[in-house]
Design an enzyme around this catalytic site. Structure first.
Site, PDB file in Angstrom:
ATOM      1  N   SER A   1      -5.779  -0.945 -49.533  1.00 56.59           N
ATOM      2  CA  SER A   1      -5.563  -1.960 -48.474  1.00 56.59           C
ATOM      3  C   SER A   1      -3.432  -1.690 -48.610  1.00 56.59           C
ATOM      4  O   SER A   1      -3.239  -2.274 -50.031  1.00 56.59           O
ATOM      5  CB  SER A   1      -5.766  -2.326 -47.775  1.00 56.59           C
ATOM      6  OG  SER A   1      -5.344  -3.055 -46.995  1.00 56.59           O
TER       7      SER A   1
ATOM      8  N   TYR B   1      -8.035 -10.919 -49.751  1.00 57.70           N
ATOM      9  CA  TYR B   1      -8.441  -8.919 -48.707  1.00 57.70           C
ATOM     10  C   TYR B   1      -7.229  -8.652 -50.055  1.00 57.70           C
ATOM     11  O   TYR B   1      -8.154  -7.767 -50.654  1.00 57.70           O
ATOM     12  CB  TYR B   1      -7.695  -9.104 -47.390  1.00 57.70           C
ATOM     13  CG  TYR B   1      -8.755  -7.922 -47.007  1.00 57.70           C
ATOM     14  CD1 TYR B   1      -9.884  -7.387 -47.209  1.00 57.70           C
ATOM     15  CD2 TYR B   1      -7.454  -7.087 -46.802  1.00 57.70           C
ATOM     16  CE1 TYR B   1     -10.220  -6.202 -46.364  1.00 57.70           C
ATOM     17  CE2 TYR B   1      -7.417  -5.868 -46.032  1.00 57.70           C
ATOM     18  CZ  TYR B   1      -9.211  -4.962 -45.660  1.00 57.70           C
ATOM     19  OH  TYR B   1      -9.093  -4.144 -45.833  1.00 57.70           O
TER      20      TYR B   1
ATOM     21  N   LYS C   1      -7.734  -6.159 -52.879  1.00 55.65           N
ATOM     22  CA  LYS C   1      -7.696  -5.233 -52.739  1.00 55.65           C
ATOM     23  C   LYS C   1      -6.248  -4.445 -53.650  1.00 55.65           C
ATOM     24  O   LYS C   1      -6.498  -2.975 -54.216  1.00 55.65           O
ATOM     25  CB  LYS C   1      -6.775  -4.435 -51.457  1.00 55.65           C
ATOM     26  CG  LYS C   1      -7.183  -4.457 -49.962  1.00 55.65           C
ATOM     27  CD  LYS C   1      -8.737  -3.982 -51.077  1.00 55.65           C
ATOM     28  CE  LYS C   1     -10.131  -3.650 -49.516  1.00 55.65           C
ATOM     29  NZ  LYS C   1     -11.384  -2.826 -49.557  1.00 55.65           N
TER      30      LYS C   1
END
Length: 307
Positions: free
Chosen positions: A153, A166, A170
């Site tokens: 991401s 997150y 990622k």
């Protein structure tokens, strides 16, 4: 160019009960793949669980003449993942493709985030991908064929406020991809990462409605299908969204050399503009290339011949 097909291939797709995973599953099945639709069936934050979402996707695939099975394995639990892979091997005798798509969100600023929420996101994204990949790795090595995709991401590659957990996960998957690309190459296992932006449960409420209409999951899946194809690249971070496709590559600047007497923080600061100068920058294939570059600079300055 001939159509990309997956006849005779078997694909496992995690988090495939909705959103991007569902789109990936439908597309691969439409192109001939036998698909394992994995989904825990939980909420965006990872709580809860039901096999109904995965089974609904299987029903869609079968209604169109494809072959698929549902499995509700929690990707962080090795025994459940092993059962999923065993079930796949018993039914079809092979695993050619793994798409690590399962993920959760627990967004908060780092100041307000609990370590439990930080750890939970890393467990699903990083350990989940590692657990699933480990379960199929020897199968792919023995077959001398495998296609593995991590889902990265821009939140990790570039950063996004409120997503320290997150983002860390990622970007960790990019490092995982880099190493598996090297280790899998001799067995024709190609490992890539997809960095998607699409309208999913994770993006609703964050992006204006008119923009969301442009961000179809199908546009992202087009990139994914290529990354798991026979002629796929390896070690590519493919960014996809709203019909746009790009690649993220990590470059290292040529940098400078400071002789021993000048190796001080003050001189690092003094020459920082040169350190950042993009002229001569290169993408490296292995970490050792960086080491050899620095050694070569030092040897040249000292008048030492290498080799």
């Amino acid at each position: 160019m001939s159509d990309i097909r997956f006849d005779g291939r078997v694909a496992i797709i995690t988090g495939a009960g909705a959103g991007l995973g569902r789109s990936h599953a439908l597309a691969l099945a439409a192109r001939g793949a036998k698909v394992v639709v994995n989904d825990l069936g939980g909420a965006v934050d990872g709580t809860g669980g039901s096999i109904s979402a995965a089974q609904a996707v299987v029903n869609e695939i079968e209604a169109k003449g494809g072959e698929a099975i549902a499995h509700g394995a929690n990707v962080t639990k090795a025994d459940e993942v092993a059962d999923m892979v065993d079930s796949t091997m018993k039914k079809w005798g092979r695993v050619d493709i793994l798409v690590n798509n399962a993920g959760i969100l627990r967004d908060k600023s780092f100041a307000k985030m609990s370590l439990e929420d930080f750890r939970a996101v890393l467990d699903v994204h990083v350990m989940g991908a590692a657990t699933c990949t480990k379960a199929v790795w020897d199968i792919m090595r023995e077959a001398n064929y495998g296609r593995v995709v991590m889902t990265s991401s821009s939140s990790g590659i570039y950063g996004n406020f409120g997503q320290s957990n997150y983002g860390a996960a990622k970007m960790g998957l990019v490092g995982f991809m880099n190493v598996l690309h090297l280790e899998g190459a001799k067995n024709n296992i190609r490992v890539n990462a997809l960095s998607p932006t699409a309208r999913t449960r994770m993006t609703e409420g964050l992006i204006p409605e008119e923009a969301l209409k442009l961000m179809t999951v199908e546009s992202v899946t087009a990139g994914l299908v290529y990354l798991v194809s026979e002629d796929a690249p390896s070690r590519t971070v493919l960014c996809a969204g709203a019909g746009g496709y790009a690649a993220t590559r990590i470059y290292e600047t040529d940098g400078i050399f400071l002789p021993p007497a000048e190796q001080t923080p003050e001189n690092v600061a003094k020459h920082f503009a040169q350190i950042l100068d993009p002229k001569g920058q290169e993408p490296y294939e292995q970490g050792g290339q960086q080491t050899m570059k620095f050694i070569a600079k030092a040897a040249e300055a000292a008048g030492v011949k290498l080799g």
